[in-house]
Scaffold this active site. Structure first.
Site, mmCIF file in Angstrom:
data_model
loop_
_atom_site.group_PDB
_atom_site.id
_atom_site.type_symbol
_atom_site.label_atom_id
_atom_site.label_comp_id
_atom_site.label_asym_id
_atom_site.label_seq_id
_atom_site.Cartn_x
_atom_site.Cartn_y
_atom_site.Cartn_z
ATOM 1 N N ASP A 63 1.062 27.343 43.868
ATOM 2 C CA ASP A 63 2.407 28.296 45.050
ATOM 3 C C ASP A 63 2.202 28.755 43.272
ATOM 4 O O ASP A 63 2.966 30.626 43.570
ATOM 5 C CB ASP A 63 3.367 26.770 45.299
ATOM 6 C CG ASP A 63 3.454 26.115 45.986
ATOM 7 O OD1 ASP A 63 2.609 26.431 46.932
ATOM 8 O OD2 ASP A 63 3.986 25.002 46.047
ATOM 9 N N ARG A 68 2.529 34.859 42.579
ATOM 10 C CA ARG A 68 1.854 36.540 42.204
ATOM 11 C C ARG A 68 0.791 36.743 43.303
ATOM 12 O O ARG A 68 1.069 38.538 43.274
ATOM 13 C CB ARG A 68 0.676 35.295 41.213
ATOM 14 C CG ARG A 68 -0.120 37.381 40.278
ATOM 15 C CD ARG A 68 -0.058 36.307 38.996
ATOM 16 N NE ARG A 68 -0.742 34.769 38.973
ATOM 17 C CZ ARG A 68 -2.512 35.169 39.354
ATOM 18 N NH1 ARG A 68 -3.173 35.943 39.245
ATOM 19 N NH2 ARG A 68 -3.067 33.789 38.424
ATOM 20 N N TYR A 175 12.634 25.636 44.832
ATOM 21 C CA TYR A 175 14.125 25.445 43.456
ATOM 22 C C TYR A 175 16.042 25.259 44.780
ATOM 23 O O TYR A 175 17.029 24.769 44.793
ATOM 24 C CB TYR A 175 14.984 26.662 42.821
ATOM 25 C CG TYR A 175 15.320 26.540 41.648
ATOM 26 C CD1 TYR A 175 16.167 26.065 41.348
ATOM 27 C CD2 TYR A 175 16.335 27.547 41.275
ATOM 28 C CE1 TYR A 175 16.470 25.492 40.370
ATOM 29 C CE2 TYR A 175 17.336 27.844 40.223
ATOM 30 C CZ TYR A 175 17.675 26.333 39.893
ATOM 31 O OH TYR A 175 18.173 26.322 38.813
ATOM 32 N N LEU A 177 16.033 23.848 47.867
ATOM 33 C CA LEU A 177 15.824 22.398 47.868
ATOM 34 C C LEU A 177 15.762 21.409 46.953
ATOM 35 O O LEU A 177 17.178 20.533 47.467
ATOM 36 C CB LEU A 177 13.581 21.822 48.147
ATOM 37 C CG LEU A 177 14.087 20.792 49.001
ATOM 38 C CD1 LEU A 177 14.715 19.839 50.046
ATOM 39 C CD2 LEU A 177 12.237 20.342 49.445
ATOM 40 N N SER A 178 15.550 22.080 45.424
ATOM 41 C CA SER A 178 16.424 20.404 44.891
ATOM 42 C C SER A 178 17.263 20.680 44.554
ATOM 43 O O SER A 178 18.075 19.621 43.888
ATOM 44 C CB SER A 178 14.970 21.291 43.730
ATOM 45 O OG SER A 178 15.451 22.412 43.254
#
Length: 272
Positions: A63, A68, A175, A177-178
């Protein structure tokens, strides 16, 4: 399809024989690969001659490599398709074992393109665009910050916390979701706003539509706020200074196999 660009993992050993496999599929499909000097040096192959105009960009990586590539192609109308050589690979259309069959279909035109919103942030006088997320967090490790925030010009108070995440639908499964934030399905033109470790019972995640700017002030007495765009630190905001965040005009173009839908990826990546 005539020409395809190539972007690979930052560690060439991560993809093993991936480049050779891609070259074989492209040759059999009648597609020319456009290999930049940077990619050629990584894999000890010859760079492309002539112009670098392509119809699609093929990513061999995870990912991070996809982000990028998507960021690099913003605004040029060229879609990006991924073969997962990373861990989760939520943005990839196929896994490494399906490279040959999947890319043969892609090169034959059997793919869909999903348009995904991006986020722009203005901090310290500079504008940046994020494919995944913008994070305003404590610039001093282990120190809490106090953030004042407003949406659409309406104030929403102050929150002591470790930071705040503003994520796109494509970034909502990262990030955001976490930290317990909401997952936004592809097709929703909005961003998710989620506080990191808020010292409050009232700081709840919020979904913000296009046209409503998010304003965040650093109200901490002596701690700067660092601004991160897709995981890269781009600015530092001193006490009393402000960060402006909104959905950008640019959209990232994600190419995918028709069956590799958001729901199928979500089930595969996050179901027990």
């Amino acid at each position: 399809m005539r020409r395809a660009g190539v972007v690979t993992h930052g560690r060439p050993e991560q993809i093993g024989a991936g480049i050779a496999r891609l070259q074989t599929v492209a040759r059999e499909s009648g597609v020319d690969l456009v290999v930049s000097p940077e990619e050629a040096a990584k894999h000890a192959i010859a760079p492309s001659d002539g112009d670098d105009e392509v119809d699609i960009v093929v990513v061999l990586g995870g990912d991070g490599t996809m982000l990028r590539a998507l960021a690099r192609q913003l605004g040029d109308g060229i879609p990006v398709v991924g073969v997962n050589f990373g861990r989760v690979g939520f943005l990839s259309a196929m896994d490494r074992d399906g490279l040959e069959s999947g890319l043969t279909r892609i090169f034959a035109g059997d793919y869909d393109v999903v348009e995904l919103p991006t986020i722009e942030v203005v901090a310290a006088g500079a504008r940046h665009v994020a494919v995944n997320d913008v994070v305003a967090t404590s610039g001093s490790l282990g120190r809490m910050v106090e953030l004042e925030w407003a949406v659409g010009g309406e104030p929403l108070g102050r929150v002591p916390c470790d930071g705040v995440i503003c994520s796109t639908p494509s970034g909502s499964t990262a990030y955001n979701l976490s930290n317990g934030g909401p997952v936004l399905m592809w097709g929703i033109d909005a961003m998710a706003l989620t506080f990191v470790a808020p010292h409050s019972l009232h700081a709840r995640p919020l979904v913000v539509p296009r046209g409503r700017d998010v304003l965040v002030w650093n109200r901490t007495g002596s701690v700067p706020v660092a601004v991160l765009v897709d995981g890269h630190r781009v600015a530092e905001v001193s006490p009393s200074e402000r960060v402006d965040i909104r959905l950008a005009q640019e959209r990232s173009l994600l190419a995918t196999l028709p069956e590799a839908t958001f729901v199928s990826r979500y089930r595969q990546s996050f179901s027990a």
